[in-house]
Design a protein around this motif. Structure first.
Motif, PDB file in Angstrom:
ATOM      1  N   THR A   1       0.841  -1.300  -0.037  1.00 41.55           N
ATOM      2  CA  THR A   1       0.031  -0.161  -0.161  1.00 41.55           C
ATOM      3  C   THR A   1       1.022   1.340   0.079  1.00 41.55           C
ATOM      4  O   THR A   1       0.438   2.257  -0.665  1.00 41.55           O
ATOM      5  CB  THR A   1      -0.868  -0.027   1.130  1.00 41.55           C
ATOM      6  OG1 THR A   1      -1.631  -1.087   1.196  1.00 41.55           O
ATOM      7  CG2 THR A   1      -2.057   1.239   1.178  1.00 41.55           C
ATOM      8  N   TYR A   2       1.924   1.382   0.745  1.00 40.34           N
ATOM      9  CA  TYR A   2       2.738   2.543   0.981  1.00 40.34           C
ATOM     10  C   TYR A   2       4.081   2.471   0.258  1.00 40.34           C
ATOM     11  O   TYR A   2       4.799   3.870   0.353  1.00 40.34           O
ATOM     12  CB  TYR A   2       2.570   2.765   2.627  1.00 40.34           C
ATOM     13  CG  TYR A   2       1.323   3.103   3.095  1.00 40.34           C
ATOM     14  CD1 TYR A   2       0.839   4.108   2.748  1.00 40.34           C
ATOM     15  CD2 TYR A   2       0.751   2.164   3.952  1.00 40.34           C
ATOM     16  CE1 TYR A   2      -0.605   4.555   3.066  1.00 40.34           C
ATOM     17  CE2 TYR A   2      -0.630   2.685   4.415  1.00 40.34           C
ATOM     18  CZ  TYR A   2      -1.214   3.615   4.199  1.00 40.34           C
ATOM     19  OH  TYR A   2      -2.329   4.052   4.572  1.00 40.34           O
ATOM     20  N   ASN A   3       4.833   1.456  -0.273  1.00 39.68           N
ATOM     21  CA  ASN A   3       6.099   1.415  -0.205  1.00 39.68           C
ATOM     22  C   ASN A   3       6.171   1.341  -1.736  1.00 39.68           C
ATOM     23  O   ASN A   3       7.235   0.980  -2.695  1.00 39.68           O
ATOM     24  CB  ASN A   3       6.678   0.212   0.139  1.00 39.68           C
ATOM     25  CG  ASN A   3       7.057   0.618   1.613  1.00 39.68           C
ATOM     26  OD1 ASN A   3       6.281   1.039   2.287  1.00 39.68           O
ATOM     27  ND2 ASN A   3       8.069  -0.278   2.045  1.00 39.68           N
ATOM     28  N   ASP A   4       5.243   1.969  -2.652  1.00 39.89           N
ATOM     29  CA  ASP A   4       5.368   2.111  -4.286  1.00 39.89           C
ATOM     30  C   ASP A   4       5.765   0.664  -4.792  1.00 39.89           C
ATOM     31  O   ASP A   4       6.859   0.880  -5.611  1.00 39.89           O
ATOM     32  CB  ASP A   4       6.327   3.194  -4.513  1.00 39.89           C
ATOM     33  CG  ASP A   4       6.151   3.683  -5.942  1.00 39.89           C
ATOM     34  OD1 ASP A   4       4.819   3.174  -6.746  1.00 39.89           O
ATOM     35  OD2 ASP A   4       6.885   4.211  -6.562  1.00 39.89           O
ATOM     36  N   PRO A   5       5.126  -0.533  -4.734  1.00 37.35           N
ATOM     37  CA  PRO A   5       5.508  -1.596  -5.002  1.00 37.35           C
ATOM     38  C   PRO A   5       5.512  -1.778  -6.762  1.00 37.35           C
ATOM     39  O   PRO A   5       6.155  -2.293  -7.026  1.00 37.35           O
ATOM     40  CB  PRO A   5       4.326  -2.648  -4.623  1.00 37.35           C
ATOM     41  CG  PRO A   5       3.080  -1.677  -4.630  1.00 37.35           C
ATOM     42  CD  PRO A   5       3.639  -0.435  -4.242  1.00 37.35           C
ATOM     43  N   ASP A   6       4.689  -0.858  -7.461  1.00 36.85           N
ATOM     44  CA  ASP A   6       4.880  -0.663  -8.856  1.00 36.85           C
ATOM     45  C   ASP A   6       5.826  -0.122  -9.609  1.00 36.85           C
ATOM     46  O   ASP A   6       6.130   0.156 -10.553  1.00 36.85           O
ATOM     47  CB  ASP A   6       3.505  -0.688  -9.395  1.00 36.85           C
ATOM     48  CG  ASP A   6       2.992   0.653  -8.972  1.00 36.85           C
ATOM     49  OD1 ASP A   6       3.483   1.288  -8.258  1.00 36.85           O
ATOM     50  OD2 ASP A   6       1.831   1.083  -9.488  1.00 36.85           O
TER      51      ASP A   6
ATOM     52  N   ASN B   1       1.134   7.040  -5.102  1.00 35.23           N
ATOM     53  CA  ASN B   1       0.559   6.248  -4.080  1.00 35.23           C
ATOM     54  C   ASN B   1      -0.943   5.795  -4.579  1.00 35.23           C
ATOM     55  O   ASN B   1      -1.851   6.336  -4.324  1.00 35.23           O
ATOM     56  CB  ASN B   1       0.335   7.234  -2.803  1.00 35.23           C
ATOM     57  CG  ASN B   1      -0.252   6.572  -1.671  1.00 35.23           C
ATOM     58  OD1 ASN B   1      -0.213   5.304  -1.746  1.00 35.23           O
ATOM     59  ND2 ASN B   1      -0.846   7.278  -0.750  1.00 35.23           N
ATOM     60  N   ASP B   2      -0.677   4.820  -5.383  1.00 35.39           N
ATOM     61  CA  ASP B   2      -1.938   4.599  -6.163  1.00 35.39           C
ATOM     62  C   ASP B   2      -2.468   2.973  -6.095  1.00 35.39           C
ATOM     63  O   ASP B   2      -2.922   2.411  -6.872  1.00 35.39           O
ATOM     64  CB  ASP B   2      -1.911   4.748  -7.596  1.00 35.39           C
ATOM     65  CG  ASP B   2      -0.853   4.277  -8.361  1.00 35.39           C
ATOM     66  OD1 ASP B   2      -0.005   3.505  -7.851  1.00 35.39           O
ATOM     67  OD2 ASP B   2      -0.706   4.488  -9.636  1.00 35.39           O
TER      68      ASP B   2
END
Length: 537
Positions: free
Chosen positions: A216-221, A226-227
């Motif tokens: 949710t918060y660590n920009d996985p993509d 922050n989406d």
């Protein structure tokens, strides 16, 4: 142009029972009984022993369509028509659109073959309308021995017999397949795990919580926005970690045989508190409360969520519209893996969204359907259960066009036939060829090695069942009367608890009291009677 004349390449599969001589007149001429006690087919006045399909019949067919799709005349339909001397008229209706289905029958319309999207219990409202014609069990077993043998090879025959009836009457041909023995699993974006610095799959509730936070918060993509959210259907393993099944309310018998509702247990209360804390942290997409499957899949395929719960079949590479391809079509670098149920506070772990083994509503016959049409339809469907080659031809299309086989013999759907619109135009897949598939057949012919990880997890995970965890022998009339009200109460309480609109501790006793008053106690009492009736000494 597609050749619609089916030509067998080898010996047909025959799975025969003691009554198959009578049935052989309704199957192909090559299928013969060796049982001297079989009935004399010539004794049936409606069947000509020399030509069981001599009389041409017109059959209206409401089949198992792809979601949102309407079927017309198709090549697969012609194969069936030529073999069984029938004309099939597809009914233009989407069986997944409940409003459309309700209006169709409310207008007094019917069909000869009726397949709807629902379990036998869930079909009660429609069956109560008198839409379906009652079927004598002896007729079912006489004309569909191969179908019934497949069912009873997967599920205890006592369960088959008890669960296919509705209030003591048989309105449908029962249905079950290997997929219903398999619970849902949770898929995860392995590339996202790598991006957020997590090297192993979550094995505890705390580790799962950490995955959701980072997704949710660590920009996985890695798009700088922050989406994203952790996932959709997050509750599957979480409920299993507390011993709770997937639907709103389940009624379980404990080791002593006492039936109670999971929604009033301390475990359910603890589950709600976890859900509330995660929502407060922003880990749960607020839209997930109202999202339906189409919205859920859009978020998965476009990379808005990193965890998704569903049945292994929906991730399999040869499933048309599968979730893996849906994702990788938009993001070729995406990597999908699966993780096992994680442990809860007491070490319990389980998956779910699978009913206690019983017979779903397979298909029924319209109230005005003649006996000769019923027998012909039964012959068609039983032949699918008896003959793998013909079933493969109709389900997958023509070999070389609709599918090929790998050197190991696994069916490989061609890219063209992985398109839903193409299968609808051909009439392939389940619209005509729905049958009770066994896990043994699937492992040998269908399941690719690359798809086995999801199935292995499903088949080897502890399970919490939907609705009940014991055999029932009749419809729970209290549930039919008050189940909707009870489920609505629980669903609303869970939603309000999750979103922080109520104090769980303060409202808990009042919730349990109301649960029992609106029908929960009556439902428990009736399930207790059913449990005792089956398990009494």
């Amino acid at each position: 142009m597609l050749d619609t004349k089916w030509k067998p390449k080898g010996k047909s599969l025959t799975v025969l029972t003691t009554s198959v001589m009578a049935v052989s007149l309704l199957l192909s001429a090559c299928v013969k009984s060796k049982d001297p006690e079989s009935q004399d087919a010539g004794s049936d006045p409606q069947v000509d022993p020399s030509n069981p399909y001599k009389k041409h019949l017109e059959i209206t067919w409401m089949g198992h369509n792809a979601i949102g799709k309407i079927y017309g005349e198709t090549p697969m339909q012609k194969l069936i028509e030529e073999k069984f001397n029938v004309t099939i008229k597809p009914v233009p209706i989407d069986i997944f659109n409940q409003e459309q289905v309700n209006l169709y029958f409310a207008d007094g319309k019917t069909a000869d073959f009726i397949r709807l999207n629902g379990t036998l219990a869930g079909m009660s409202a429609i069956m109560d309308q008198g839409v379906f014609k009652e079927i004598p069990e002896e007729t079912l077993r006489k004309y569909m021995p191969n179908w019934m043998k497949a069912l009873e090879g997967m599920v205890d025959p006592k369960i088959v017999k008890s669960s296919m009836y509705y209030d003591g009457k048989l309105y449908s041909v029962p249905f079950f397949n290997y997929a219903q023995l398999q619970p849902w699993v949770m898929a995860i974006r392995k590339d996202w795990l790598d991006n957020v610095g997590i090297s192993k799959m979550p094995e505890t509730m705390e580790e799962y919580h950490e995955v959701l936070k980072r997704f949710t918060y660590n920009d996985p993509d890695k798009n700088g926005k922050n989406d994203t959210y952790g996932g959709h259907g997050l509750q599957l393993y979480l409920k299993g970690a507390f011993g709770i099944g997937a639907p709103d309310v389940n009624y379980y018998a404990d080791k002593s045989g006492k039936v109670s509702a999971t929604a009033t247990t301390d475990n359910y209360k603890a589950y709600l508190k976890v859900l509330q804390s995660w929502y407060k942290e922003g880990l749960i997409d607020p839209e997930s409360i109202t999202d339906q499957r189409p919205q859920q899949r859009v978020k998965w395929s476009t990379g808005k969520i990193g965890v998704l719960a569903d049945h292994p079949w929906w991730y399999a590479s040869n499933t048309v519209g599968n979730l893996t391809k849906m994702l990788t079509d938009n993001n070729p670098n995406a990597k999908v893996e699966f993780f096992k149920p994680f442990a809860g506070p007491d070490g319990q772990k389980a998956t779910g969204n699978i009913p206690f083994p019983g017979m779903q509503f397979g298909f029924g016959f319209g109230k005005d359907t003649s006996d000769e049409k019923i027998q012909r339809i039964m012959a068609i469907k039983d032949y699918f259960a008896a003959d793998d080659e013909f079933w493969t031809r109709v389900f997958y299309g023509e070999e070389g066009k609709g599918y090929t086989r790998t050197p190991e013999g696994i069916i490989q759907v061609t890219p063209e036939y992985q398109n839903v619109d193409k299968t609808v135009a051909e009439g392939s897949n389940q619209y005509f060829a729905l049958r009770p598939d066994t896990w043994e057949y699937q492992k040998k012919n269908i399941i690719y090695k690359v798809d086995m990880p999801a199935y292995d997890i499903a088949m080897n995970s502890p399970v919490v069942y939907n609705t009940v965890n014991f055999v029932t022998t009749s419809t729970n009339k209290a549930a039919a009367k008050s189940g909707a009200a009870v489920n609505t109460l629980v669903r609303e309480f869970e939603t309000n608890a999750m979103t922080g609109k109520l104090d769980i501790d303060k409202e808990w006793d009042a919730f349990k009291k109301k649960f029992l008053e609106v029908g929960g106690q009556a439902i428990i009492d009736e399930y207790q009677k059913q449990y005792d009736a089956v398990n009494k000494k």
